[in-house]
Design an enzyme around this catalytic site. Structure first.
Site: not given
Ligand code: AMP
Length: 179
Positions: A64, A101
């Site tokens: 995205r 996770e």
């Molecule tokens: P993080 O590495 O945990 O910050 O996760 C961010 C990445 O995971 C981004 O590329 C987001 O597109 C995706 N992501 C994480 N959580 C969500 C969520 N609740 N809804 C949509 N995309 C998410």
């Protein structure tokens, strides 16, 4: 266009999908915002606004982030760097793995696409734990670029993403929401 207007668009057009892709996850679906041409233009402008004039390329995180990076690149007259999931890029790549996770993920970047020292803005749709953005910043720095900041549509609160990045560089989120 003020940041308040852009925040309202994110709040209105990012759908909340419970239990996707697995039970317990509140998925934030940005596709309604992407398909609204006016909203997309306004939001991409607001996303880069604090950094405008200070970056010569925009790095989108698969997938995205690619759409957001394209919009910003056209508006600001800069190039796009694509930070991809493992195994998608041909030839020599830099790889950076990080913890999820459950398990691990790897992001990759082609080196030497722009001169060392090029100022780069990182963009993605959602900031959660910050692992994805942090690995992206590390990859870009390993490639010799100067990362000026991370910009996201939506920051999920309480997951530590901002804290993880804030000591390294500025983080700009158009809207925040509970995780
Ligand atoms: P993080 O590495 O945990 O910050 O996760 C961010 C990445 O995971 C981004 O590329 C987001 O597109 C995706 N992501 C994480 N959580 C969500 C969520 N609740 N809804 C949509 N995309 C998410």
């Amino acid at each position: 266009m003020t940041v308040t207007d852009a925040s309202a668009l994110v709040d209105r057009l990012v759908a909340v999908v419970p239990d996707f892709p697995k039970p317990g996850i509140l998925f934030r679906d940005v596709t309604p915002l992407f398909s609204d041409s006016d909203a997309f233009a306004q939001v991409t402008a607001a996303l880069s606004e604090p950094f405008d004039g200070a970056f010569a390329a925009v790095a989108g995180i698969e997938a995205r982030g690619f759409a957001l990076a394209g919009g910003i690149a056209i508006e600001q007259g800069v190039g796009v760097l694509t930070v991809r999931k493992a195994g998608k890029l041909p030839g020599e790549v830099l790889s950076e793995s990080y913890s999820l996770e459950y398990g691990e993920a790897t992001l990759e970047l082609r080196p030497a696409q722009l001169p060392a020292g090029t100022a780069v803005l990182v963009v993605d749709d959602v900031l959660a734990t910050g692992g994805t953005a942090e690995a992206t910043v590390t990859l870009l720095e390993r490639a010799g670029y100067e990362v000026v900041g991370v910009a996201v549509l939506l920051e999920l609160e309480g997951l530590g993403g901002r804290d993880r990045l804030a000591s390294r560089l500025p983080v700009h989120a158009l809207a925040t929401a509970p995780a």
